[in-house]
Design a protein around this motif. Structure first.
Motif, short mmCIF file in Angstrom:
data_model
loop_
_atom_site.label_atom_id
_atom_site.label_comp_id
_atom_site.label_asym_id
_atom_site.label_seq_id
_atom_site.Cartn_x
_atom_site.Cartn_y
_atom_site.Cartn_z
N ALA A 123 2.32 -8.74 -10.91
CA ALA A 123 2.67 -9.83 -11.83
C ALA A 123 4.17 -10.12 -11.83
O ALA A 123 4.59 -11.22 -12.20
CB ALA A 123 2.19 -9.48 -13.25
N LEU A 124 4.99 -9.14 -11.42
CA LEU A 124 6.45 -9.34 -11.38
C LEU A 124 6.93 -9.75 -9.99
O LEU A 124 8.14 -9.79 -9.74
CB LEU A 124 7.16 -8.04 -11.78
N SER A 125 5.99 -10.01 -9.08
CA SER A 125 6.35 -10.23 -7.68
C SER A 125 6.10 -11.67 -7.23
O SER A 125 5.37 -12.41 -7.88
CB SER A 125 5.56 -9.27 -6.79
N THR A 126 6.70 -12.01 -6.09
CA THR A 126 6.61 -13.38 -5.58
C THR A 126 5.34 -13.58 -4.77
O THR A 126 4.62 -14.57 -4.92
CB THR A 126 7.83 -13.67 -4.67
N ILE A 127 5.09 -12.65 -3.87
CA ILE A 127 3.96 -12.79 -2.95
C ILE A 127 3.48 -11.39 -2.55
O ILE A 127 4.30 -10.47 -2.42
CB ILE A 127 4.34 -13.64 -1.70
N CYS A 128 2.19 -11.26 -2.37
CA CYS A 128 1.62 -9.98 -1.89
C CYS A 128 1.64 -9.94 -0.38
O CYS A 128 1.73 -10.98 0.28
CB CYS A 128 0.16 -9.87 -2.32
N CYS A 129 1.50 -8.75 0.17
CA CYS A 129 1.25 -8.61 1.60
C CYS A 129 0.33 -7.42 1.80
O CYS A 129 0.14 -6.61 0.89
CB CYS A 129 2.55 -8.40 2.38
N THR A 130 -0.28 -7.35 2.96
CA THR A 130 -1.02 -6.15 3.35
C THR A 130 -0.45 -5.70 4.69
O THR A 130 0.42 -6.38 5.27
CB THR A 130 -2.54 -6.41 3.51
N SER A 131 -1.00 -4.62 5.21
CA SER A 131 -0.52 -4.13 6.51
C SER A 131 -0.87 -5.12 7.62
O SER A 131 -0.25 -5.10 8.68
CB SER A 131 -1.11 -2.76 6.80
N ALA A 132 -1.86 -5.98 7.36
CA ALA A 132 -2.31 -6.92 8.40
C ALA A 132 -1.41 -8.15 8.50
O ALA A 132 -1.40 -8.83 9.52
CB ALA A 132 -3.75 -7.36 8.13
N ASN A 133 -0.70 -8.47 7.42
CA ASN A 133 0.02 -9.76 7.43
C ASN A 133 1.48 -9.67 7.01
O ASN A 133 2.11 -10.68 6.74
CB ASN A 133 -0.72 -10.77 6.53
N VAL A 134 2.04 -8.46 6.95
CA VAL A 134 3.38 -8.29 6.37
C VAL A 134 4.44 -9.15 7.07
O VAL A 134 5.27 -9.79 6.41
CB VAL A 134 3.77 -6.79 6.31
#
Ligand code: 13P
Ligand code: SF4
Length: 298
Positions: free
Chosen positions: A116-127
């Motif tokens: 909730a305090l972040s701009t965008i998520c990532c995973t190991s597949a799309n970092v």
């Protein structure tokens, strides 16, 4: 037990999702197995009323963030993620205050409050794709220091690193890899980006868990050293019966990923227990970070 679970899934209009590290009997029964990114996307696409998430807590939370109208069940509420525990909302807020204004790229292995305090998520597949999608040249990538250093090596952006890590992947040392390579000189070495930089430097391929599955399927090579949690050996061997897979280290076990058993799945469906629900004041800002990533990945 399998027949009982299948009947309960039908009765409850439920779908069973499993991460690639789950015990074999769980993966074999699931409607879909995948990496964190694929499971997040599937959670958002399903028509089922109930999602039984066989993975760890942050994964069930992500499903609840994306699908608030669905009931998300985690068969063992004590299945956490040691890396996700290395950051909380308070410490992230303090770090943000100590830096000039910049976006926060948050690894999906984190709580809803942190997302909730972040701009965008990532995973190991799309970092790398996520980092490059941002217009800014400078950003904080948290909580995995190894993933952040890996992303930094693949882009010219300036990445501030949080000092978190996955103990399961941190256990894999350069000497473990050198030994595995010496024992199997014909094998391709695949590593997960949560591994240490020295280990990744020795890798022929750096991939998410499902990236490893795809790579092994498409490769003309016949032998592979698998540098991630040993649960991966089940789906990768099952999908490639004519190829050989060696664990980079048998020490790479995530206890949390092994907590769920068939009896837990049956019990949660019977009692509708283990519900994971993210409150709306956290879910809405967290959804913005998750959705931004999912939209980029489709
Ligand atoms: P993947 O997204 O590659 O499946 O990884 C999730 C995870 O927890 C790795 O430790
Ligand atoms: Fe978390 Fe590591 Fe387990 Fe993945 S393997 S769930 S990052 S503790």
């Amino acid at each position: 037990m399998q027949a009982k679970i299948r009947a309960l899934l039908k009765e409850r209009n439920a779908i069973m999702l499993a991460h690639n590290y789950q015990p074999p009997e769980i993966q074999d029964l699931a409607d879909m197995c995948g990496d964190s990114l694929e499971l997040s996307i599937r959670a958002g696409d399903t028509d089922a009323e109930v999602i039984v998430f066989c993975g760890v807590h942050f994964m069930a939370e992500t499903a609840s963030i994306i699908s608030p109208d669905k009931t998300v069940l985690l068969p063992r509420l004590d299945a956490g993620c040691l890396m996700a525990d290395m950051i909380d909302a308070e410490s992230l807020a303090a770090k943000k205050a100590s830096l000039p204004p910049m976006p926060v790229v948050i690894y999906v292995n984190s709580t809803a409050e942190v997302k909730a305090l972040s701009t965008i998520c990532c995973t190991s597949a799309n970092v790398v794709k996520v980092v490059n999608s941002l217009p800014e040249q400078e950003m904080l990538l948290a909580p995995d220091r190894n993933l952040a250093m890996y992303a930094a090596s693949k882009t010219d952006k300036k990445i501030h690193v949080w000092d978190g890590y996955c103990p399961t992947h941190e256990w894999l040392t350069v000497s473990d890899v050198e030994k595995a390579k010496a024992d199997h000189p014909e094998a391709i070495f695949m590593a997960h980006p949560e591994c240490r930089p020295g280990v990744l430097a020795l890798a022929d391929e750096v991939e998410s868990t499902s990236g490893m599955l795809r790579y092994a399927r498409q490769s003309t090579h016949e032998a592979f050293i698998v540098g991630t949690e040993i649960g991966m050996l089940h789906p990768i061997q099952k999908q490639n019966p004519d190829k050989i897979f060696y664990p980079a280290s048998k020490k790479m076990i995530c206890r949390n990923m092994k907590r769920i058993g068939l009896t837990d799945v049956a019990a949660c469906l019977e009692n509708m227990s283990g519900q994971v629900k993210v409150p709306e004041d956290i879910r809405i800002p967290a959804l913005s970070a998750v959705k931004r990533m999912v939209d980029l990945s489709r």
